[in-house]
Structure formats: C-alpha cells, structure tokens
Design a protein around this motif. Structure first.
Motif, PDB file in Angstrom:
ATOM      1  N   HIS A 122       8.664 -13.262  -2.677  1.00 30.31           N
ATOM      2  CA  HIS A 122       8.608 -11.615  -3.985  1.00 30.31           C
ATOM      3  C   HIS A 122       9.344 -12.943  -5.221  1.00 30.31           C
ATOM      4  O   HIS A 122      10.567 -13.100  -5.606  1.00 30.31           O
ATOM      5  N   THR A 156       4.328 -11.284  -3.336  1.00 30.89           N
ATOM      6  CA  THR A 156       4.850  -9.908  -4.828  1.00 30.89           C
ATOM      7  C   THR A 156       5.543 -10.310  -5.892  1.00 30.89           C
ATOM      8  O   THR A 156       6.291 -10.822  -5.586  1.00 30.89           O
ATOM      9  N   GLU A 158       6.911  -8.788  -9.708  1.00 31.63           N
ATOM     10  CA  GLU A 158       7.532  -8.007 -10.072  1.00 31.63           C
ATOM     11  C   GLU A 158       7.663  -8.533 -12.028  1.00 31.63           C
ATOM     12  O   GLU A 158       8.046  -9.136 -12.017  1.00 31.63           O
ATOM     13  N   ASP A 180       2.642  -6.351  -8.917  1.00 30.50           N
ATOM     14  CA  ASP A 180       3.277  -5.011  -8.041  1.00 30.50           C
ATOM     15  C   ASP A 180       4.161  -4.138  -8.076  1.00 30.50           C
ATOM     16  O   ASP A 180       4.472  -2.953  -8.186  1.00 30.50           O
ATOM     17  N   VAL A 181       5.165  -4.648  -9.333  1.00 30.62           N
ATOM     18  CA  VAL A 181       6.615  -3.661  -9.883  1.00 30.62           C
ATOM     19  C   VAL A 181       6.190  -3.420 -11.556  1.00 30.62           C
ATOM     20  O   VAL A 181       6.308  -4.936 -11.809  1.00 30.62           O
ATOM     21  N   PHE A 306      12.600  -4.458  -3.314  1.00 35.20           N
ATOM     22  CA  PHE A 306      10.519  -3.705  -2.788  1.00 35.20           C
ATOM     23  C   PHE A 306      10.444  -3.397  -1.539  1.00 35.20           C
ATOM     24  O   PHE A 306       9.324  -2.201  -1.741  1.00 35.20           O
ATOM     25  N   LYS A 310       8.214   0.189  -0.863  1.00 37.87           N
ATOM     26  CA  LYS A 310       7.869   0.264  -0.049  1.00 37.87           C
ATOM     27  C   LYS A 310       7.710   1.913   0.825  1.00 37.87           C
ATOM     28  O   LYS A 310       6.915   2.698   1.110  1.00 37.87           O
TER      29      LYS A 310
END
Length: 320
Positions: A122, A156, A158, A180-181, A306, A310
């Motif tokens: 991430h 992922t 952000e 994703d964010v 994260f 989810k």
C-alpha cells in the motif's frame, strides 16, 4: 533513558522566508506522550537510500513527521510529488514555500520504481499545492497512479491531494485514474482557516470530498485534522458532521506540533483521553474508521488502516 526525537525538524536548507513577517512564538516542550525514538535502524537507512537513489521527495522528511523512524523501519515512505516547493504558506506547515520549478516528467516512473523496490503493498502519494499549474498537478497524480499500477499491480494506492481550488476538471482527472483511497485533509475547523490555512476554503474542501464519492461510490474517502490550534470541542464535532454529510469514510485526528518559532503556536497539548473521546464520538456519527491519537498522521499505518477500512465496509454491508 531511550533516545527521543525532538520533532524540531532537521532541516537541510533555509525555509519559510515568507513567514519572516510572523511574530516569533516559543516552541513549547512536548509532553512525554508524544516523544518518540530517534530513527536510525538499518531498515530506516535502506529506505532512505532508495528514496535518495530515485531523487524523490517524501512528506515524511519535508513535513518533519514524528513517525518517520517507525514507518521507514517498515520500508513505508509517503511520496510527495510535484516538487518540494508549495505555492501556499499555511501557518502550520513545514514544507518550503515559493515559486516552484517545472515538473519532472520522469517523476511518476521514479515513484513507481521506488514502490516496486520497497515492495510496498500500500502506498500513499501526496503533493505540494501547485496553484501555478492549470490543473493543479492533477494529470501528474494520474500518471503516477498509472505508473504504479503498471509496475506493481497488487499495490493499493492512496492519494492525499491538494484542494484543486479553481481547477476545473482536476478532481475528475485524479478519480478517473482509480486510486483506492482519496484523501484530502481539512486540517482544522473553519473558524481557524484565516490564520491557519488562509489560501484554502473550508466548504470547498468538504465539497471536494463529497464530489469524489459521487464520481466513484466505491472509492474510500478520508480526511484529517490537527488539534491544539485553539479549536473548541464543539467545532470539531461540527466538522465531523460536515464530513459525514459528505459521506467521508475515514477520519484522522492528531496533535499539531509547531515546526519552528515562525509557525502557528501550539495553543494546547491535547491529552490522550480527549483523543479517545473524539474517537468514540466519531464512530457514533458513522465513520467506518477513526484514528485519533496524539501521534496520528494521515499516512501513519495507512496500509493496515486500508485493510481495516475494507473489513468495516463489508461488515456494514453484510445482512443483519
């Protein structure tokens, strides 16, 4: 006694000439609950070497984050794109202000290379404000997202973006790249904007977050504030309501720390039990996730958070 990091940032160059007109205010000694170990582990040095090798800027260093030792030891770095010079002069921020240089066209690939080399599951990508650019740097964000996806498809992403004030279509460009964010920090309560965040507009920032969710309802949205700037508790609670009206999923609340005597003074060190109270209130208002501690920062534990986001969404959507 453990070695502690004095959080009065180890600047490598002169900063903030634009703040010279501001009166000096003594930098208060920090209470024990926000003192942290100094960085220096082998893993920290390895992370720093990768950042240097790629000629990248991190908000961890530029903003003097107190958690840099912990995060870099885990090989987690938050990349700051669009250069190291911001077009605004917020009273809380330790990032250099001035006239930025042109964009580095290779920066998206450099970030993607560093993400792959660090093995990040991430990653958080943020930036300075670039009011000098027609799109505020939105396309550069999008290119960086796409470059990371190409090299590390399992990672992922952000983004922590500026407000893109008066930059038509900028938000759409970033959201279309499918992070994703989507994170944009309000930083403080509206009554403090004139002195703390004078170049921004509170309700524009709230609307930015709301619009991001409208553009992509599957996107996780996130925002954060600092306390200790003179805000009242009822103002923080109202801010929570504003964010929930914008359907923001994740709220972070941390203690403001004064970078230099030219920055806004710390009006109060908020004790840990009050942070716990904010957390309880925020969960009651419907946030999927809340992080509220003195050392909370937007990117701190972002990967773990994260996963929790989810899980929280799935739990909320599950039939009773």
């Amino acid at each position: 006694m453990p070695v502690v990091l004095d959080l009065l940032h180890n600047d490598r160059r002169p900063r903030h000439p634009e703040k010279a007109h501001r009166p000096d205010s003594a930098v208060q000694r920090k209470p024990d609950w926000i003192r942290v170990k100094a960085p220096g582990s082998p893993a920290y040095a390895e992370t720093r070497a990768i950042v240097r090798e790629h000629g990248l800027v991190t908000v961890c260093e530029e903003a003097g984050c107190p958690n840099i030792g912990e995060c870099w030891e885990k090989r987690h770095a938050t990349f700051m794109i669009l250069g190291d010079t911001c077009t605004r002069a917020c009273a809380f921020c330790n990032v250099r202000t001035g006239l930025p240089e042109g964009l580095d066209a290779d920066e998206p690939e450099k970030v993607a290379d560093a993400v792959a080399k660090l093995g990040l599951h991430h990653v958080v990508v943020t930036s300075v404000d670039r009011d000098d650019l027609d799109d505020g740097g939105a396309e550069h964000f999008a290119r960086t997202i796409r470059a990371i996806r190409a090299q590390s498809p399992g990672t992922t992403i952000e983004v922590l973006t500026p407000d893109f004030l008066r930059k038509a279509g900028a938000l759409e460009t970033v959201v279309e790249a499918r992070p994703d964010v989507f994170n944009h920090n309000l930083e403080t309560v509206p009554a403090k904007y004139l002195t703390v965040r004078p170049g921004a507009r509170y309700f524009h920032s709230v609307r930015l977050l709301q619009r991001a969710k409208e553009l992509d309802p599957t996107l996780f949205t996130k925002s954060g504030i600092m306390v200790g700037l003179g805000e009242e508790r009822n103002e923080v609670v109202q801010l929570m309501d504003d964010l929930r009206s914008a359907e923001v999923d994740f709220l972070t609340i941390g203690q403001y720390l004064q970078p230099t005597k030219k920055h806004h003074p710390v009006m109060r060190f908020v004790p840990p039990d009050e942070f716990k109270g904010y957390e309880t209130t925020a969960y009651a208002k419907g946030f999927l996730l809340v992080s509220a501690t003195p050392l909370t920062r937007s990117s701190h534990h972002a990967g773990e958070d994260f996963s929790r986001l989810k899980a929280a969404r799935l739990a909320r959507l599950a039939p009773a």
